[in-house]
Design an enzyme around this catalytic site. Structure first.
Site, PDB file in Angstrom:
ATOM      1  N   HIS A 116     -10.627  -2.786  -1.401  1.00 15.86           N
ATOM      2  CA  HIS A 116     -11.575  -2.226  -0.433  1.00 15.86           C
ATOM      3  C   HIS A 116     -12.577  -1.342  -1.170  1.00 15.86           C
ATOM      4  O   HIS A 116     -12.185  -0.548  -2.032  1.00 15.86           O
ATOM      5  CB  HIS A 116     -10.849  -1.362   0.598  1.00 15.86           C
ATOM      6  CG  HIS A 116      -9.885  -2.109   1.472  1.00 15.86           C
ATOM      7  ND1 HIS A 116     -10.233  -2.603   2.701  1.00 15.86           N
ATOM      8  CD2 HIS A 116      -8.588  -2.441   1.289  1.00 15.86           C
ATOM      9  CE1 HIS A 116      -9.177  -3.203   3.253  1.00 15.86           C
ATOM     10  NE2 HIS A 116      -8.173  -3.114   2.413  1.00 15.86           N
ATOM     11  N   ARG A 145      -2.894 -11.933   3.557  1.00 17.83           N
ATOM     12  CA  ARG A 145      -4.216 -11.527   3.082  1.00 17.83           C
ATOM     13  C   ARG A 145      -4.381 -11.928   1.626  1.00 17.83           C
ATOM     14  O   ARG A 145      -3.497 -11.670   0.805  1.00 17.83           O
ATOM     15  CB  ARG A 145      -4.397  -9.987   3.155  1.00 17.83           C
ATOM     16  CG  ARG A 145      -4.424  -9.322   4.503  1.00 17.83           C
ATOM     17  CD  ARG A 145      -5.574  -9.699   5.425  1.00 17.83           C
ATOM     18  NE  ARG A 145      -6.841 -10.125   4.837  1.00 17.83           N
ATOM     19  CZ  ARG A 145      -7.816  -9.327   4.396  1.00 17.83           C
ATOM     20  NH1 ARG A 145      -7.688  -8.029   4.437  1.00 17.83           N
ATOM     21  NH2 ARG A 145      -8.938  -9.820   3.902  1.00 17.83           N
ATOM     22  N   TYR A 199      -0.509  -9.912   0.480  1.00 20.84           N
ATOM     23  CA  TYR A 199       0.558  -9.383   1.332  1.00 20.84           C
ATOM     24  C   TYR A 199       0.505 -10.019   2.718  1.00 20.84           C
ATOM     25  O   TYR A 199      -0.552 -10.438   3.187  1.00 20.84           O
ATOM     26  CB  TYR A 199       0.501  -7.851   1.417  1.00 20.84           C
ATOM     27  CG  TYR A 199      -0.773  -7.283   1.986  1.00 20.84           C
ATOM     28  CD1 TYR A 199      -0.967  -7.140   3.356  1.00 20.84           C
ATOM     29  CD2 TYR A 199      -1.793  -6.862   1.128  1.00 20.84           C
ATOM     30  CE1 TYR A 199      -2.132  -6.609   3.869  1.00 20.84           C
ATOM     31  CE2 TYR A 199      -2.970  -6.335   1.629  1.00 20.84           C
ATOM     32  CZ  TYR A 199      -3.136  -6.206   3.005  1.00 20.84           C
ATOM     33  OH  TYR A 199      -4.294  -5.688   3.498  1.00 20.84           O
ATOM     34  N   HIS A 226      -7.244  -8.320  -2.546  1.00 17.45           N
ATOM     35  CA  HIS A 226      -8.570  -7.735  -2.360  1.00 17.45           C
ATOM     36  C   HIS A 226      -8.549  -6.251  -2.680  1.00 17.45           C
ATOM     37  O   HIS A 226      -7.502  -5.604  -2.634  1.00 17.45           O
ATOM     38  CB  HIS A 226      -9.066  -7.936  -0.919  1.00 17.45           C
ATOM     39  CG  HIS A 226      -8.185  -7.287   0.104  1.00 17.45           C
ATOM     40  ND1 HIS A 226      -7.076  -7.912   0.621  1.00 17.45           N
ATOM     41  CD2 HIS A 226      -8.219  -6.070   0.691  1.00 17.45           C
ATOM     42  CE1 HIS A 226      -6.467  -7.112   1.485  1.00 17.45           C
ATOM     43  NE2 HIS A 226      -7.144  -5.969   1.539  1.00 17.45           N
ATOM     44  N   TYR A 286       0.840  -1.202   0.000  1.00 24.19           N
ATOM     45  CA  TYR A 286       0.000   0.000   0.000  1.00 24.19           C
ATOM     46  C   TYR A 286       0.875   1.251   0.000  1.00 24.19           C
ATOM     47  O   TYR A 286       1.962   1.243   0.585  1.00 24.19           O
ATOM     48  CB  TYR A 286      -0.880   0.047   1.252  1.00 24.19           C
ATOM     49  CG  TYR A 286      -2.057  -0.870   1.227  1.00 24.19           C
ATOM     50  CD1 TYR A 286      -3.296  -0.448   0.754  1.00 24.19           C
ATOM     51  CD2 TYR A 286      -1.943  -2.181   1.692  1.00 24.19           C
ATOM     52  CE1 TYR A 286      -4.388  -1.302   0.756  1.00 24.19           C
ATOM     53  CE2 TYR A 286      -3.033  -3.044   1.685  1.00 24.19           C
ATOM     54  CZ  TYR A 286      -4.245  -2.592   1.223  1.00 24.19           C
ATOM     55  OH  TYR A 286      -5.328  -3.443   1.214  1.00 24.19           O
TER      56      TYR A 286
END
Lengths: 240, 193
Positions: A163, A158, A148, A161, A109
């Site tokens: 959000h 995770r 990640y 995905h 991110y």
């Protein structure tokens, strides 16, 4: 004295329609953040049957294309994510804000707290927004995010995905969720995905690959319809 | 939440820790300018069950204007003034390292209740955070409305007086304090919609 229900019952009932509980032990961060007192039933009033139009300023021209927000092209697998936002009766939710954010193709991110040693892509911020059209349709061009690692449990990862944050037609319909990709081998060990216990409900968080949405020699298409809570079953005039 | 037949809702998932770039890139914590003659400041801290501040939460508010009207076409009470250009009724604040959030707004007017009668002035609140698989919903009531608060149908539905009091802000003079305890002995009352 207040009633003390068991942890497992707070926010997890059949009428929750597949929503996750507040407390899900395997997702460690819920243990100190899940409320444990019984919830107070809130009757419908104008306060929650209304809601913000979309809660922010004008949408920019490139806000729905996360691959074109910088001088250069970001690295990764280009995808189109599109679908309809519907209420519980299947009616389109029109002109409603959809905000998205995600990791880059390497699973990192653009955020100062993300310490995963995967490369930051200077051409990818990973944030976008758009409004639904008259059919309730939204559409983003982006990259497939990478998986990640995180520190929830030993060797925790995770699944990939995106959000999504949605307002819908009223305060009641506000939703923040995550869209997953079909066939991800990480579902089984991911407590956030597994916090939704009902298998059918889990499927409602997984996009489907769609050849018709796929643009030849450009980008893979994924379809993800979203159903919001809070249908308007009482004429507002009657609630004065 | 609703059990009638129809399409089943998309499940909620946590906002996670990395939402700031997408959701808090614009400051939406000031619903009116701080120099508005009737501006009020609301501030608070979000705490977890260990009493530690929650530094990665997002707090959203939704409220009527000073006349008690919501800036939404669903609230079509034409007799009440609406000021959509200057007052949206929606606000968003992140929490800082100390778990603190704040809003600058005006006090809402009273709004019709679920049956007959009015609700005391209040602000709807949603809290999102890592570790919250779905938002928690609460309300801010005002400490200078003791009479209306005593008659408010939602406040009155909370039997335990200590629990009820968690929804009433505390007047600190230059600001109203509304701390949110997600869990523990002082837990804030949360609603099921």
């Amino acid at each position: 004295m207040r009633q003390r229900p068991t942890d497992e019952t707070v926010g997890l009932r059949p009428k929750d329609n597949g929503q996750p509980p507040y407390l899900y032990q395997d997702y460690v961060a819920t243990r100190l953040r899940a409320p444990k007192e019984p919830l107070i039933i809130l009757p419908k009033t104008l306060s929650d049957m209304t809601g913000p139009a979309y809660g922010r300023g004008p949408i920019g021209e490139l806000d729905d294309d996360l691959t074109r927000q910088h001088a250069g092209e970001p690295l990764g697998e280009r995808i189109i994510v599109t679908g309809r936002v519907l209420d519980g009766d299947g009616r389109p939710v029109r002109g409603s804000l959809v905000e998205v954010w995600q990791a880059n193709a390497a699973g990192r991110y653009t955020h100062h707290l993300d310490r995963h040693p995967a490369p930051i892509d200077p051409n990818f911020s990973g944030a976008g927004r758009c409004l639904t059209d008259n059919e309730g349709r939204y559409r983003f061009v982006t990259l497939k995010p990478g998986a990640y690692p995180w520190k929830n449990h030993d060797n925790a990862w995770r699944p990939a995905h995106i959000h999504l944050s949605l307002f819908g037609s009223s305060f009641r319909s506000r939703l923040i969720t995550q869209m997953y990709f079909p066939g991800d081998p990480l579902f089984e060990q991911d407590p956030i995905f597994q916090s939704v216990r009902d298998r059918e409900a889990q499927q409602r968080m997984i996009a489907t690959f769609d050849l018709e949405m796929t643009e030849p020699e450009w980008a893979l298409g994924y379809k993800f319809d979203i159903v919001l809570e809070g249908r308007d079953d009482t004429p507002i005039e009657d609630r004065r | 939440m609703t059990s009638e037949p129809g399409l089943k809702p998309t499940p909620s998932q946590t906002v996670g820790p990395f939402f700031h770039g997408a959701l808090l890139d614009e400051d939406r914590s000031e619903l009116v300018p701080p120099d508005h003659p009737e501006a009020i400041r609301i501030e608070g801290t979000v705490y977890d069950g260990a009493g530690e501040p929650v530094s990665d939460a997002m707090v959203e508010i939704w409220q009527a204007n000073q006349a008690g009207r919501y800036n939404d076409p669903s609230d079509n009470r034409q007799d009440l003034p609406l000021d959509p250009a200057t007052f949206s009724g929606f606000g968003r604040s992140g929490t800082d390292e100390g778990g603190r959030f704040s809003f600058v707004t005006v006090k809402p007017g009273p709004v019709a209740g679920p049956d007959t009668g009015m609700q005391a002035p209040h602000i709807m609140v949603s809290v999102f955070a890592r570790g919250l698989l779905k938002r928690v919903v609460t309300r801010i009531y005002f400490p200078d409305e003791e009479g209306d608060n005593a008659n408010d149908p939602i406040l009155s539905s909370i039997v335990d007086p200590g629990f009820r009091k968690t929804l009433v802000a505390y007047d600190e003079g230059d600001a109203l304090r509304f701390d949110i305890y997600l869990q523990g002995e002082n837990q804030t009352a949360f609603f099921e919609l």
